[in-house]
Design a protein around this motif. Structure first.
Motif, PDB file in Angstrom:
ATOM      1  N   UNK A 133       1.060  -4.252  12.352  1.00 26.26           N
ATOM      2  CA  UNK A 133       2.348  -4.858  12.329  1.00 26.26           C
ATOM      3  C   UNK A 133       3.406  -3.961  12.042  1.00 26.26           C
ATOM      4  N   UNK A 134       4.349  -3.907  12.889  1.00 26.41           N
ATOM      5  CA  UNK A 134       5.489  -2.847  12.346  1.00 26.41           C
ATOM      6  C   UNK A 134       6.572  -3.621  11.754  1.00 26.41           C
ATOM      7  N   UNK A 135       7.453  -3.055  10.825  1.00 24.22           N
ATOM      8  CA  UNK A 135       8.541  -3.630  10.404  1.00 24.22           C
ATOM      9  C   UNK A 135       9.650  -3.685  11.562  1.00 24.22           C
ATOM     10  N   UNK A 136      10.394  -4.609  11.672  1.00 27.31           N
ATOM     11  CA  UNK A 136      11.365  -4.952  12.767  1.00 27.31           C
ATOM     12  C   UNK A 136      12.756  -4.340  12.311  1.00 27.31           C
ATOM     13  N   UNK A 137      12.715  -3.821  10.974  1.00 27.11           N
ATOM     14  CA  UNK A 137      14.090  -3.052  10.512  1.00 27.11           C
ATOM     15  C   UNK A 137      14.110  -1.616  10.793  1.00 27.11           C
ATOM     16  N   UNK A 138      12.975  -1.214  11.486  1.00 23.37           N
ATOM     17  CA  UNK A 138      12.927   0.325  11.852  1.00 23.37           C
ATOM     18  C   UNK A 138      12.840   1.388  10.869  1.00 23.37           C
ATOM     19  N   UNK A 139      12.402   0.645   9.735  1.00 22.52           N
ATOM     20  CA  UNK A 139      11.839   1.672   8.534  1.00 22.52           C
ATOM     21  C   UNK A 139      10.542   2.481   8.755  1.00 22.52           C
ATOM     22  N   UNK A 140       9.874   2.063   9.663  1.00 24.84           N
ATOM     23  CA  UNK A 140       8.617   2.563   9.810  1.00 24.84           C
ATOM     24  C   UNK A 140       7.266   2.135   8.976  1.00 24.84           C
ATOM     25  N   UNK A 141       7.763   0.937   8.366  1.00 25.04           N
ATOM     26  CA  UNK A 141       6.653   0.356   7.343  1.00 25.04           C
ATOM     27  C   UNK A 141       5.853  -0.348   8.568  1.00 25.04           C
ATOM     28  N   UNK A 142       4.484  -0.078   8.182  1.00 20.34           N
ATOM     29  CA  UNK A 142       3.367  -0.404   9.086  1.00 20.34           C
ATOM     30  C   UNK A 142       2.299  -1.309   8.106  1.00 20.34           C
ATOM     31  N   UNK A 143       2.093  -2.537   8.516  1.00 18.14           N
ATOM     32  CA  UNK A 143       1.036  -3.723   7.568  1.00 18.14           C
ATOM     33  C   UNK A 143      -0.247  -3.359   8.596  1.00 18.14           C
ATOM     34  N   UNK A 144      -1.426  -3.219   8.113  1.00 17.69           N
ATOM     35  CA  UNK A 144      -2.725  -3.192   8.972  1.00 17.69           C
ATOM     36  C   UNK A 144      -3.774  -4.156   8.332  1.00 17.69           C
ATOM     37  N   UNK A 145      -4.434  -4.909   9.293  1.00 14.73           N
ATOM     38  CA  UNK A 145      -5.639  -5.674   8.815  1.00 14.73           C
ATOM     39  C   UNK A 145      -6.747  -5.271   9.486  1.00 14.73           C
ATOM     40  N   UNK A 146      -7.914  -5.079   8.711  1.00 16.92           N
ATOM     41  CA  UNK A 146      -9.301  -4.734   9.366  1.00 16.92           C
ATOM     42  C   UNK A 146     -10.384  -5.563   8.506  1.00 16.92           C
ATOM     43  N   UNK A 147     -11.474  -5.534   9.201  1.00 15.25           N
ATOM     44  CA  UNK A 147     -12.778  -6.078   8.568  1.00 15.25           C
ATOM     45  C   UNK A 147     -13.904  -5.040   8.657  1.00 15.25           C
ATOM     46  N   UNK A 148     -14.403  -5.066   7.442  1.00 18.48           N
ATOM     47  CA  UNK A 148     -15.637  -4.401   7.196  1.00 18.48           C
ATOM     48  C   UNK A 148     -16.796  -5.304   6.850  1.00 18.48           C
ATOM     49  N   UNK A 149     -17.897  -5.002   6.648  1.00 17.43           N
ATOM     50  CA  UNK A 149     -18.971  -6.272   6.354  1.00 17.43           C
ATOM     51  C   UNK A 149     -18.615  -7.013   4.860  1.00 17.43           C
ATOM     52  N   UNK A 150     -18.063  -6.329   4.023  1.00 11.05           N
ATOM     53  CA  UNK A 150     -17.924  -6.881   2.743  1.00 11.05           C
ATOM     54  C   UNK A 150     -16.286  -7.683   2.443  1.00 11.05           C
ATOM     55  N   UNK A 151     -15.492  -7.246   3.468  1.00 10.96           N
ATOM     56  CA  UNK A 151     -14.058  -7.572   3.243  1.00 10.96           C
ATOM     57  C   UNK A 151     -13.141  -7.563   4.181  1.00 10.96           C
ATOM     58  N   UNK A 152     -12.248  -8.222   4.121  1.00 13.43           N
ATOM     59  CA  UNK A 152     -11.086  -8.011   4.904  1.00 13.43           C
ATOM     60  C   UNK A 152      -9.905  -7.372   4.147  1.00 13.43           C
ATOM     61  N   UNK A 153      -9.223  -6.306   4.798  1.00 14.34           N
ATOM     62  CA  UNK A 153      -8.289  -5.661   3.850  1.00 14.34           C
ATOM     63  C   UNK A 153      -7.089  -5.826   4.749  1.00 14.34           C
ATOM     64  N   UNK A 154      -6.026  -5.748   3.792  1.00 14.50           N
ATOM     65  CA  UNK A 154      -4.532  -5.919   4.242  1.00 14.50           C
ATOM     66  C   UNK A 154      -3.828  -4.882   3.563  1.00 14.50           C
ATOM     67  N   UNK A 155      -3.449  -4.039   4.285  1.00 19.93           N
ATOM     68  CA  UNK A 155      -2.881  -2.641   3.468  1.00 19.93           C
ATOM     69  C   UNK A 155      -1.490  -2.506   4.282  1.00 19.93           C
ATOM     70  N   UNK A 156      -0.725  -1.336   3.678  1.00 11.87           N
ATOM     71  CA  UNK A 156       0.632  -1.009   4.114  1.00 11.87           C
ATOM     72  C   UNK A 156       0.667   0.616   4.097  1.00 11.87           C
ATOM     73  N   UNK A 157       1.658   0.994   5.043  1.00 11.65           N
ATOM     74  CA  UNK A 157       1.789   2.628   5.093  1.00 11.65           C
ATOM     75  C   UNK A 157       3.287   2.736   5.299  1.00 11.65           C
ATOM     76  N   UNK A 158       3.903   3.682   4.527  1.00 11.22           N
ATOM     77  CA  UNK A 158       5.234   4.079   4.687  1.00 11.22           C
ATOM     78  C   UNK A 158       6.277   2.768   4.476  1.00 11.22           C
ATOM     79  N   UNK A 159       5.774   2.033   3.496  1.00  7.71           N
ATOM     80  CA  UNK A 159       6.559   0.865   2.909  1.00  7.71           C
ATOM     81  C   UNK A 159       7.464   0.886   2.001  1.00  7.71           C
ATOM     82  N   UNK A 160       7.998   2.126   1.360  1.00  8.34           N
ATOM     83  CA  UNK A 160       8.647   2.255   0.109  1.00  8.34           C
ATOM     84  C   UNK A 160       9.916   1.430   0.004  1.00  8.34           C
ATOM     85  N   UNK A 161      10.484   0.951   1.423  1.00  6.36           N
ATOM     86  CA  UNK A 161      11.589   0.257   1.304  1.00  6.36           C
ATOM     87  C   UNK A 161      11.530  -1.229   1.015  1.00  6.36           C
ATOM     88  N   UNK A 162      10.099  -1.400   0.888  1.00  7.94           N
ATOM     89  CA  UNK A 162       9.780  -3.106   0.447  1.00  7.94           C
ATOM     90  C   UNK A 162       9.409  -3.042  -0.797  1.00  7.94           C
TER      91      UNK A 162
END
Length: 172
Positions: free
Chosen positions: A118-147
């Motif tokens: 998911x990309x921030x609609x404000x154009x800040x470059x903030x990205x949220x990512x969700x992925x699954x591995x065998x043990x867990x589902x991860x919700x992570x962020x990148x370049x989201x300092x403005x949040x």
């Protein structure tokens, strides 16, 4: 300065230039498992093979609320159906120093596989990512300092969900 006085300096420059290899870009560096020369390794070399996380169809209705001993706290709610994010609110606190906040209304989903993005609609470059591995589902962020509160972003960690029950996954 006369030419006679400049000759030794010109000769030294010419001789040094003759010893230097010309610059030729060699492409991107490849990772060998060793640290660069100024960082001596204290562990034996280990062959590193990066393998991508396999694409999974992610279906979760998760709530993770917990407080760690060091004051780190998270409150995350996410609902994903067939890799489409339907609900997402996430607030995390870094001790008493500050917090980060993410809400689905501030993002647009741009990718479903091999991971959700998911990309921030404000154009800040903030990205949220969700992925699954065998043990867990991860919700992570990148370049989201403005949040986040200034100065705490580098300590804002991802949230981990247990895919079996939707609660907080064990960190171990």
């Amino acid at each position: 300065m006369t030419l006679r006085n400049a000759m030794p300096a010109m000769l030294a420059v010419f001789l040094c230039a003759a010893c230097v290899e010309p610059f030729a870009p060699k492409g991107p560096p490849t990772y060998t498992g060793q640290l660069p020369a100024p960082y001596p390794s204290k562990t034996p070399e280990i062959a590193v093979r990066a393998t991508p996380i396999a694409a999974h169809e992610i279906d979760i209705s998760g709530i993770c609320r917990r407080t760690e001993e060091d004051g780190f706290r998270e409150d995350a709610t996410v609902r994903v159906s067939h890799n489409a994010v339907e609900t997402l609110t996430w607030k995390l606190w870094v001790s008493r120093r500050g917090w980060c906040h993410f809400d689905l209304s501030e993002f647009k989903q741009v990718q479903q596989t091999p991971h959700i993005e998911l990309h921030a609609i404000d154009g800040s470059g903030c990205t949220l990512m969700v992925w699954q591995d065998p043990r867990r589902i991860t919700l992570a962020h990148a370049r989201c300092e403005k949040h986040c509160t200034p100065g705490i972003y580098d300590q804002a960690w991802p949230v981990l969900f247990d895919p079996k029950n939707g609660g907080c996954a064990q960190i171990r």
